[in-house]
Design a protein around this motif. Structure first.
Motif, PDB file in Angstrom:
ATOM      1  N   ASP A   1      -7.454  -4.183 -10.168  1.00  0.00           N
ATOM      2  CA  ASP A   1      -6.183  -3.467 -10.205  1.00  0.00           C
ATOM      3  C   ASP A   1      -5.888  -2.819  -8.856  1.00  0.00           C
ATOM      4  O   ASP A   1      -4.734  -2.837  -8.378  1.00  0.00           O
ATOM      5  CB  ASP A   1      -6.228  -2.414 -11.311  1.00  0.00           C
ATOM      6  CG  ASP A   1      -4.885  -1.737 -11.505  1.00  0.00           C
ATOM      7  OD1 ASP A   1      -3.907  -2.447 -11.823  1.00  0.00           O
ATOM      8  OD2 ASP A   1      -4.793  -0.505 -11.330  1.00  0.00           O
ATOM      9  N   ARG A   2      -6.899  -2.279  -8.213  1.00  0.00           N
ATOM     10  CA  ARG A   2      -6.692  -1.680  -6.889  1.00  0.00           C
ATOM     11  C   ARG A   2      -6.320  -2.734  -5.851  1.00  0.00           C
ATOM     12  O   ARG A   2      -5.467  -2.500  -4.986  1.00  0.00           O
ATOM     13  CB  ARG A   2      -7.958  -0.937  -6.462  1.00  0.00           C
ATOM     14  CG  ARG A   2      -8.238   0.324  -7.270  1.00  0.00           C
ATOM     15  CD  ARG A   2      -9.536   0.970  -6.824  1.00  0.00           C
ATOM     16  NE  ARG A   2      -9.805   2.190  -7.589  1.00  0.00           N
ATOM     17  CZ  ARG A   2     -10.918   2.907  -7.468  1.00  0.00           C
ATOM     18  NH1 ARG A   2     -11.871   2.509  -6.616  1.00  0.00           N
ATOM     19  NH2 ARG A   2     -11.099   3.992  -8.191  1.00  0.00           N
TER      20      ARG A   2
ATOM     21  N   GLN B   1      -2.187  -5.180  -2.386  1.00  0.00           N
ATOM     22  CA  GLN B   1      -1.460  -6.351  -1.911  1.00  0.00           C
ATOM     23  C   GLN B   1       0.043  -6.227  -2.185  1.00  0.00           C
ATOM     24  O   GLN B   1       0.856  -6.682  -1.378  1.00  0.00           O
ATOM     25  CB  GLN B   1      -2.027  -7.603  -2.570  1.00  0.00           C
ATOM     26  CG  GLN B   1      -3.426  -7.950  -2.087  1.00  0.00           C
ATOM     27  CD  GLN B   1      -3.985  -9.187  -2.748  1.00  0.00           C
ATOM     28  OE1 GLN B   1      -3.510  -9.607  -3.797  1.00  0.00           O
ATOM     29  NE2 GLN B   1      -5.011  -9.767  -2.155  1.00  0.00           N
ATOM     30  N   GLU B   2       0.403  -5.639  -3.304  1.00  0.00           N
ATOM     31  CA  GLU B   2       1.823  -5.420  -3.564  1.00  0.00           C
ATOM     32  C   GLU B   2       2.415  -4.421  -2.580  1.00  0.00           C
ATOM     33  O   GLU B   2       3.577  -4.554  -2.166  1.00  0.00           O
ATOM     34  CB  GLU B   2       2.016  -4.935  -4.999  1.00  0.00           C
ATOM     35  CG  GLU B   2       1.760  -6.006  -6.042  1.00  0.00           C
ATOM     36  CD  GLU B   2       1.920  -5.476  -7.454  1.00  0.00           C
ATOM     37  OE1 GLU B   2       2.060  -4.234  -7.603  1.00  0.00           O
ATOM     38  OE2 GLU B   2       1.904  -6.287  -8.404  1.00  0.00           O
ATOM     39  N   THR B   3       1.628  -3.419  -2.167  1.00  0.00           N
ATOM     40  CA  THR B   3       2.092  -2.462  -1.166  1.00  0.00           C
ATOM     41  C   THR B   3       2.343  -3.143   0.169  1.00  0.00           C
ATOM     42  O   THR B   3       3.266  -2.779   0.916  1.00  0.00           O
ATOM     43  CB  THR B   3       1.062  -1.331  -0.997  1.00  0.00           C
ATOM     44  OG1 THR B   3       0.841  -0.703  -2.257  1.00  0.00           O
ATOM     45  CG2 THR B   3       1.534  -0.300  -0.002  1.00  0.00           C
TER      46      THR B   3
END
Length: 252
Positions: free
Chosen positions: A154-155, A160-162
């Protein structure tokens, strides 16, 4: 007070379920075992950790089985669709379904064990049975590492989305995103395993010689009888599978 399962009882149940499911090679039984594991995970309130970890393991594996056997199954006769050398056959899809459900059942059974077993109880039980300390050292390292998988994934996804990763609709985009997440996950797990191994080794888990445990793990006679019966049942399932697959007309 409710009697807690002995670590060997939980391990025997998981191993026997995996052995029987593999020997039976019958996808409805595999689905039943997988659903039972999910139900027990919900009852033990660990479904939020078991299911994401299972998804990490099973998603790429099941997709590879679908591609390998669903599209390129040499024994397939009933062609459902064809694109050049790739053929979707009913036999290939059936084989992929059987193998995928069997693997899912085994993975869920062992993940349920790893997320519910008490590691201190397991290490004490191993020491009480005079199991070589190196085995307990490796097993303890593995079990303490597994619960971090879903949190770590999840981290990684959030990081990666950030950085601008966008997962679009479509299988290709999702597989690409999965690959980008799997690489840092595996590297992080390897690094964590090394750190935990050093910490456990510093506390004497890998030291030779006599060992003393100050933790008592209750092992009721009913659980010992269950373990014996489960092992006999698993051995019978394996023997039955061997006999069933023995070529006709060949003397035993």
């Amino acid at each position: 007070m409710k009697q807690r399962l002995h670590p060997f009882t939980a391990l025997t149940a998981a191993a026997s379920a995996a052995v029987v499911t593999t020997a039976a090679a019958y996808w409805p039984l595999s689905v039943a075992v997988a659903l039972a594991a999910v139900f027990l995970a919900v009852r033990r309130e660990v479904a939020g950790r078991v299911l994401p970890a299972a998804a990490v393991i099973l998603t790429p594996l099941c997709l590879s089985l679908l591609v390998l056997h669903g599209l390129f199954f040499p024994e397939g006769q009933t062609v459902l669709a064809q694109w050049g050398p790739a053929r979707v056959t009913a036999e290939g899809l059936g084989f992929a379904l059987e193998l995928g459900t069997r693997t899912t059942a085994c993975v869920l059974a062992f993940l349920l064990f790893s997320f519910t077993v008490s590691v201190p109880d397991l290490v004490s039980a191993l020491a009480g049975r005079r199991v070589p300390p190196q085995f307990g050292f490796v097993l303890a390292s593995t079990l303490t590492l597994l619960p971090a998988v879903s949190v770590r994934l999840d981290r990684i996804r959030q990081a990666q989305e950030t950085r601008g990763m966008v997962v679009r609709r479509g299988l290709v985009s999702r597989l690409g995103a999965l690959r980008l997440q799997m690489v840092p996950l595996v590297l992080a797990l390897i690094d964590d395993a090394g750190s935990r191994a050093q910490a456990l080794d510093a506390r004497g888990f890998g030291s030779p010689g006599p060992r003393t445990t100050y933790r008592e793990v209750a092992d009721p006679p009913a659980q010992r009888r269950f373990r014996a019966a489960a092992l006999v049942f698993a051995a019978a399932a394996v023997a039955g599978r061997i006999v069933a697959s023995w070529p006709a007309g060949v003397p035993s």
